[in-house]
Design a protein around this motif. Structure first.
Motif, PDB file in Angstrom:
ATOM      1  N   UNK A 211       0.901  -1.350   0.100  1.00  0.00           N
ATOM      2  CA  UNK A 211      -0.040  -0.153  -0.259  1.00  0.00           C
ATOM      3  C   UNK A 211       0.943   1.088  -0.011  1.00  0.00           C
ATOM      4  N   UNK A 212       0.344   2.409  -0.666  1.00  0.00           N
ATOM      5  CA  UNK A 212       0.815   3.579  -0.543  1.00  0.00           C
ATOM      6  C   UNK A 212       0.547   4.210   0.942  1.00  0.00           C
ATOM      7  N   UNK A 213       0.984   5.348   1.123  1.00  0.00           N
ATOM      8  CA  UNK A 213       0.708   6.113   2.181  1.00  0.00           C
ATOM      9  C   UNK A 213      -0.823   6.173   2.383  1.00  0.00           C
ATOM     10  N   UNK A 214      -1.367   6.566   1.572  1.00  0.00           N
ATOM     11  CA  UNK A 214      -2.782   6.922   1.331  1.00  0.00           C
ATOM     12  C   UNK A 214      -3.628   5.769   1.562  1.00  0.00           C
TER      13      UNK A 214
ATOM     14  N   UNK B  29      -2.465   2.969   2.758  1.00  0.00           N
ATOM     15  CA  UNK B  29      -2.547   2.481   4.268  1.00  0.00           C
ATOM     16  C   UNK B  29      -3.540   2.986   5.313  1.00  0.00           C
ATOM     17  N   UNK B  30      -3.706   4.508   5.265  1.00  0.00           N
ATOM     18  CA  UNK B  30      -4.601   5.322   5.777  1.00  0.00           C
ATOM     19  C   UNK B  30      -5.906   4.698   5.667  1.00  0.00           C
ATOM     20  N   UNK B  31      -6.283   4.217   4.485  1.00  0.00           N
ATOM     21  CA  UNK B  31      -7.681   3.613   4.449  1.00  0.00           C
ATOM     22  C   UNK B  31      -7.760   2.332   5.089  1.00  0.00           C
ATOM     23  N   UNK B  32      -6.759   1.531   5.034  1.00  0.00           N
ATOM     24  CA  UNK B  32      -6.826   0.180   5.933  1.00  0.00           C
ATOM     25  C   UNK B  32      -6.680   0.352   7.462  1.00  0.00           C
ATOM     26  N   UNK B  33      -6.020   1.581   7.762  1.00  0.00           N
ATOM     27  CA  UNK B  33      -6.053   1.856   9.236  1.00  0.00           C
ATOM     28  C   UNK B  33      -7.306   2.230   9.715  1.00  0.00           C
ATOM     29  N   UNK B  34      -8.082   3.086   8.821  1.00  0.00           N
ATOM     30  CA  UNK B  34      -9.558   3.595   9.262  1.00  0.00           C
ATOM     31  C   UNK B  34     -10.565   2.114   9.313  1.00  0.00           C
TER      32      UNK B  34
END
Length: 333
Positions: free
Chosen positions: A256-259, A261-266
């Protein structure tokens, strides 16, 4: 998840070949799930046992014993032991997962309560140990008690790993070996042990069960994202909605890109999901080809299972065991 989606069903051929022994296993299960003082025990157990299921794990024990030339009575005890352990884990899992349905029927925890499911599961675990000690084999006791501990350990590991994005493929494999493969490998291994088979053959049976269980679980996890709901009995994306980090997602997170990864974190770590998130998750898995990569992993483990028993004596059962390895991943075609 159902294994009835493939046209050819080798487990049915195996069941026909082992019909007499399976009848004896079922009779022993009915006898040992009784309770003189607590009628709720057979009520709860009968609800789950009577819901069907392929009895694949106890069949594997019987098959391994016959493949190794066993002609005594205790493979029946061991097959019943394996089924009791499996049933106990299902009762406990449904409580942990807050499940409402299993095998197309309401779960025991829904029909009765969580306390009944947990305590009846404990009873079945205890019954399984009574059965395994009746064989008089310390090796059998070691194998099945170790498997029981590994299953529990795998379930506890999954509690923390399932929503932690640091979970990688090695941790996922450890969870799968615990919650699924441990009982498959114990089921096949004790069949060889009770037959006093050559240690190399016992190891081959263990390796077969281990690889078969891993292939089985990976296939289940993949079908959650691309299976036929009418065949699997689950809605597409249930694992995503339940925030379970399974192999297709783990592979996507790793790239994942940083963006992204933020989706997966959320969605996974924090559980803040909204409309369209499942579709976006599927898009990300498509972007990195993780569904196909997961499918290749499942096929690879099925091949390992077949290779493990290739050195065993030529036998009709060996052929059926090889076919079963193909069958558990045929659902992915």
């Amino acid at each position: 998840m159902s294994l009835d989606t493939a046209a050819s069903k080798p487990h049915e051929a195996l069941a026909a070949l082992l019909r007499d022994e399976m009848d004896a296993v079922n009779a022993l299960i009915q006898e040992r799930m009784a309770s003189e003082h607590a009628p709720r025990i057979p009520e709860v157990t009968a609800h789950l046992v009577g819901a069907g299921g392929k009895r694949l794990r106890p069949m594997l024990t019987l098959a391994a014993a016959r493949l190794c030339g066993y002609d005594g009575p205790y493979h029946v005890h061991l097959a019943a032991t394996v089924e009791f352990i499996h049933t106990a884990t299902l009762l406990h899992d449904d409580v942990v997962d807050e499940s409402a349905q299993r095998r197309g029927r309401p779960t025991a925890n829904l029909l009765w309560d969580n306390k009944s499911s947990v305590l009846v599961g404990d009873y079945l675990f205890s019954r399984s140990f009574q059965l395994m000690t009746e064989t008089g084999s310390i090796d059998v006791l070691r194998i099945l008690s170790n498997a029981s501990a590994t299953i529990a350990e795998g379930e506890v590991l999954q509690l923390t790993a399932a929503t932690d994005l640091r979970t990688d493929e090695s941790i996922y494999l450890q969870v799968v070996r615990g919650k699924t493969a441990a009982l498959f490998s114990a089921a096949t291994e004790v069949g060889g042990v009770i037959a006093d088979a050559d240690p190399a053959h016992v190891q081959a049976l263990f390796d077969y069960g281990d690889a078969l269980g891993i292939a089985f679980q990976i296939a289940d996890d993949l079908l959650d994202y691309q299976g036929d709901t009418s065949a699997t009995g689950k809605n597409v994306g249930d694992d995503f909605r339940e925030r379970k980090l399974t192999l297709p997602v783990i592979k996507a997170v790793a790239q994942a890109t940083e963006e992204e990864r933020a989706f997966w974190v959320r969605t996974i770590e924090k559980g803040r999901q909204k409309d369209g998130d499942l579709e976006h998750a599927l898009d990300l898995m498509g972007k990195y080809g993780t569904l196909d990569a997961t499918r290749q992993d499942a096929l690879g483990w099925a091949e390992k299972a077949k290779a493990a028993i290739a050195t065993l004596p030529e036998h009709e059962i060996r052929g059926l065991l090889s076919d079963i390895a193909d069958y558990v991943v045929a659902r992915l075609n």
